[in-house]
Design a protein around this motif. Structure first.
Motif, short mmCIF file in Angstrom:
data_model
loop_
_atom_site.label_atom_id
_atom_site.label_comp_id
_atom_site.label_asym_id
_atom_site.label_seq_id
_atom_site.Cartn_x
_atom_site.Cartn_y
_atom_site.Cartn_z
N ASN A 49 2.32 -8.27 14.94
CA ASN A 49 1.21 -7.58 14.29
C ASN A 49 1.46 -6.08 14.20
O ASN A 49 1.04 -5.43 13.24
CB ASN A 49 -0.10 -7.86 15.04
N HIS A 52 3.90 -3.75 11.14
CA HIS A 52 3.57 -3.47 9.74
C HIS A 52 4.34 -2.25 9.24
O HIS A 52 4.48 -1.27 9.96
CB HIS A 52 2.07 -3.22 9.57
N ASP A 55 10.07 -3.03 7.16
CA ASP A 55 10.65 -4.05 6.28
C ASP A 55 11.86 -4.74 6.89
O ASP A 55 12.30 -5.77 6.40
CB ASP A 55 11.04 -3.41 4.94
N HIS A 60 7.22 -12.66 8.91
CA HIS A 60 6.72 -13.87 8.24
C HIS A 60 7.43 -15.12 8.72
O HIS A 60 6.93 -16.22 8.54
CB HIS A 60 6.83 -13.73 6.72
N LYS A 72 -1.07 -15.20 9.59
CA LYS A 72 -1.16 -14.86 8.17
C LYS A 72 -2.24 -13.84 7.86
O LYS A 72 -2.11 -13.07 6.93
CB LYS A 72 -1.35 -16.11 7.32
N HIS A 73 -3.29 -13.78 8.67
CA HIS A 73 -4.36 -12.82 8.41
C HIS A 73 -3.95 -11.38 8.72
O HIS A 73 -4.66 -10.45 8.38
CB HIS A 73 -5.63 -13.22 9.17
N HIS A 74 -2.78 -11.19 9.33
CA HIS A 74 -2.27 -9.85 9.60
C HIS A 74 -1.42 -9.31 8.46
O HIS A 74 -0.97 -8.16 8.51
CB HIS A 74 -1.47 -9.84 10.90
N PHE A 75 -1.19 -10.13 7.45
CA PHE A 75 -0.42 -9.70 6.29
C PHE A 75 -1.38 -9.25 5.20
O PHE A 75 -2.46 -9.83 5.05
CB PHE A 75 0.45 -10.84 5.76
N PRO A 76 -1.00 -8.23 4.42
CA PRO A 76 -1.88 -7.82 3.33
C PRO A 76 -2.04 -8.92 2.28
O PRO A 76 -1.15 -9.75 2.11
CB PRO A 76 -1.19 -6.59 2.74
N GLY A 77 -3.17 -8.94 1.62
CA GLY A 77 -3.41 -9.98 0.62
C GLY A 77 -3.85 -11.26 1.28
O GLY A 77 -4.01 -11.34 2.50
N THR A 78 -4.02 -12.28 0.49
CA THR A 78 -4.53 -13.53 1.04
C THR A 78 -3.44 -14.51 1.45
O THR A 78 -3.63 -15.28 2.37
CB THR A 78 -5.46 -14.22 0.01
N LEU A 80 0.27 -13.63 1.54
CA LEU A 80 1.58 -13.00 1.53
C LEU A 80 2.57 -13.69 2.47
O LEU A 80 3.72 -13.92 2.09
CB LEU A 80 1.49 -11.51 1.86
#
Length: 113
Positions: A49, A52, A55, A60, A72-78, A80
């Protein structure tokens, strides 16, 4: 545990995560066990987490012990995390890695350290 010790552990987690091959996944617990901290899967999650903007760390590719995209909720967007995995050929169904056992990368068995 001090912040410096956490940072050192986090960097060790990132070093292992960087070695996860394209198209493969591992678990928080597998990384923790490899690092000699078997009961620290949650700490590995915190490290993922906290990475971020880095790169060079394929966060993931780190999922829970049964292949769920629990981070998955720690990634931007729904979606990603799922999109990144699918772009590597990893099939996801209902937020879970299909063929998890086949795609699972265990650093304790794969790395010669």
């Amino acid at each position: 545990m001090t912040q410096d010790k956490n940072q050192n552990f986090f960097e060790r987690v990132y070093d292992v995560a960087r070695l996860i091959p394209h198209g493969r996944v591992t678990s928080y617990g597998a990384i923790a066990s490899f690092l000699g901290a078997a009961r620290s899967a949650r700490m590995v999650g915190w490290a993922m987490n906290a990475c971020h903007g880095r790169d060079d760390v394929p966060a993931h590719r780190v999922v829970n012990r049964v292949g769920l995209l629990s981070g998955k909720h720690h990634f931007p967007g729904t979606n990603l995390m799922q999109q990144l995995l699918e772009s590597e050929g990893v099939e996801i169904n209902d937020n879970k890695v299909t063929d998890f056992d086949k795609l699972f990368w265990d650093p304790a068995k794969e790395l010669d350290f």
